[in-house]
Design a protein around this motif. Structure first.
Motif, PDB file in Angstrom:
ATOM      1  N   LYS A 243      -1.340  -2.859  -0.419  1.00 20.03           N
ATOM      2  CA  LYS A 243      -1.880  -2.672   0.772  1.00 20.03           C
ATOM      3  C   LYS A 243      -3.192  -3.387   0.459  1.00 20.03           C
ATOM      4  O   LYS A 243      -4.490  -3.708   1.762  1.00 20.03           O
ATOM      5  CB  LYS A 243      -1.948  -1.540   1.252  1.00 20.03           C
ATOM      6  N   LYS A 246      -4.044  -6.865   0.177  1.00 16.04           N
ATOM      7  CA  LYS A 246      -3.698  -7.599   2.143  1.00 16.04           C
ATOM      8  C   LYS A 246      -4.979  -7.610   2.707  1.00 16.04           C
ATOM      9  O   LYS A 246      -5.903  -8.190   3.411  1.00 16.04           O
ATOM     10  CB  LYS A 246      -2.335  -7.471   2.300  1.00 16.04           C
ATOM     11  N   LYS A 247      -5.738  -6.020   2.738  1.00 16.61           N
ATOM     12  CA  LYS A 247      -6.675  -6.436   3.774  1.00 16.61           C
ATOM     13  C   LYS A 247      -8.015  -6.882   2.928  1.00 16.61           C
ATOM     14  O   LYS A 247      -8.612  -7.512   3.537  1.00 16.61           O
ATOM     15  CB  LYS A 247      -6.952  -4.806   2.977  1.00 16.61           C
ATOM     16  N   ASP A 250      -6.860 -10.346   4.558  1.00 20.08           N
ATOM     17  CA  ASP A 250      -6.925 -10.397   6.343  1.00 20.08           C
ATOM     18  C   ASP A 250      -8.370 -10.440   6.605  1.00 20.08           C
ATOM     19  O   ASP A 250      -8.511 -11.181   7.806  1.00 20.08           O
ATOM     20  CB  ASP A 250      -6.638  -8.807   6.795  1.00 20.08           C
ATOM     21  N   ASN A 251      -9.175  -9.933   6.345  1.00 17.52           N
ATOM     22  CA  ASN A 251     -10.373  -9.900   6.668  1.00 17.52           C
ATOM     23  C   ASN A 251     -10.829 -10.886   6.213  1.00 17.52           C
ATOM     24  O   ASN A 251     -12.183 -11.583   5.852  1.00 17.52           O
ATOM     25  CB  ASN A 251     -11.497  -8.980   5.471  1.00 17.52           C
ATOM     26  N   LEU A 253      -9.509 -14.787   6.329  1.00 14.65           N
ATOM     27  CA  LEU A 253      -8.803 -15.703   7.009  1.00 14.65           C
ATOM     28  C   LEU A 253      -9.046 -16.713   6.285  1.00 14.65           C
ATOM     29  O   LEU A 253      -7.665 -17.970   5.755  1.00 14.65           O
ATOM     30  CB  LEU A 253      -8.535 -15.624   8.147  1.00 14.65           C
ATOM     31  N   LYS A 256      -7.219 -16.324   2.690  1.00 15.39           N
ATOM     32  CA  LYS A 256      -5.843 -15.993   3.534  1.00 15.39           C
ATOM     33  C   LYS A 256      -5.067 -17.325   3.344  1.00 15.39           C
ATOM     34  O   LYS A 256      -4.508 -17.588   2.370  1.00 15.39           O
ATOM     35  CB  LYS A 256      -5.518 -15.084   4.321  1.00 15.39           C
ATOM     36  N   TYR A 260      -2.564 -18.445   0.319  1.00 13.04           N
ATOM     37  CA  TYR A 260      -1.165 -18.730   0.824  1.00 13.04           C
ATOM     38  C   TYR A 260      -0.051 -19.732   0.741  1.00 13.04           C
ATOM     39  O   TYR A 260       0.906 -20.118   0.547  1.00 13.04           O
ATOM     40  CB  TYR A 260      -1.023 -17.735   2.271  1.00 13.04           C
TER      41      TYR A 260
END
Length: 282
Positions: A243, A246-247, A250-251, A253, A256, A260
């Motif tokens: 968790k 991911k935060k 996510d903060n 981009l 991320k 990914y």
């Protein structure tokens, strides 16, 4: 980034760091900080030079000497010593390896204010060696992150953000520097997350770069390792590692999207391998 030829040094992927650069550097330049354990004077001199480059970034040999000397004659003498440490020297018919030979330091442009002079900085292997051996303070580590943000952009370029999000877990970079790849199958017993699979693919992705790799690719390999390693549960934390991870993405981009892309490559790789396994039954 300068080319391999322009850098005047050759280095390989993380496996090369683990199997060649790190043991070679520890043998020639020391495996302990001179501040923690007294050793040969040569080890101390080399480590002091690396420390100067770590916290100051690109410098000429003259600039290195000026960081702690003011008298011109002393600077000139120290500059000659630094040059020998960088390029090595011949003694009794035998070449003593320098920092460029082992790949801890690279050339990065020239200073042309007066006579053209090479600028030197740490390589990525040099950064890892400093994290592993030299006892850098937290303040010095912040300076190194600032000076080498463009060399390791996904980590040092986001250092303040990472510190604000994960705190001391940034120290996991030191785990890599110590030669622990975390690609052992036992990791699969620690967590159900696909860390072992991602680490294995990371080795596959750069398997042909043992002898030589360009700096951008090595920076990516180090960074993929770092963000994948953050999924491993920390003994210091009671929070949900996935968790929190991911935060973190996510903060940011851009981060991320970059990470990914690596995950998508791994999915494609394993999908193809599974097809090959299934074909054994057909």
């Amino acid at each position: 980034m300068p080319s391999v030829k322009e850098q005047g040094a050759v280095y390989g992927n993380l496996l090369a760091y683990k199997q060649y650069t790190r043991p070679s550097a520890q043998r020639v330049f020391g495996q302990y900080s001179f501040r923690n354990k007294k050793g040969p004077k040569h080890h101390e001199n080399v480590q002091r030079l690396l420390e100067i480059l770590a916290i100051n970034g690109k410098l000429t040999t003259w600039g290195m000497a000026k960081t702690h000397l003011s008298d011109t004659s002393n600077i000139r003498s120290q500059e000659k010593d630094y040059r020998r440490l960088l390029i090595g020297r011949m003694a009794r018919g035998k070449h003593t390896m320098g920092l460029l030979d082992i790949g801890l330091v690279v050339k990065d442009g020239k200073n042309i204010q007066k006579a053209p002079a090479d600028l030197y900085r740490l390589s990525l292997h040099g950064i890892l060696y400093c994290l592993d051996v030299i006892n850098l303070s937290e303040k010095d580590l912040e300076k190194m992150a600032e000076k080498y943000a463009d060399v390791l952009p996904q980590i040092f370029g986001r250092w303040k953000y990472l510190k604000s999000m994960i705190g001391s877990d940034t120290d996991r970079l030191k785990t890599l520097a110590s030669g622990m790849f975390m690609d052992n199958i036992q990791i699969s017993n620690i967590t159900a997350l696909p860390i072992y699979e991602l680490m294995t693919y990371l080795n596959v992705k750069y398997q042909n770069n043992f002898e030589q790799i360009n700096e951008e690719d090595l920076a990516d390999q180090i960074s993929y390792w770092f963000y994948t390693n953050l999924l491993i549960p920390s003994k210091r934390s009671n929070t949900n590692e996935s968790k929190q991870w991911k935060k973190l993405l996510d903060n940011d981009l851009a981060l991320k999207k970059w990470y990914y892309k690596f995950v998508d490559e791994a999915i494609s790789f394993y999908t193809n391998r599974f097809k090959q396994i299934k074909n054994l039954k057909s």
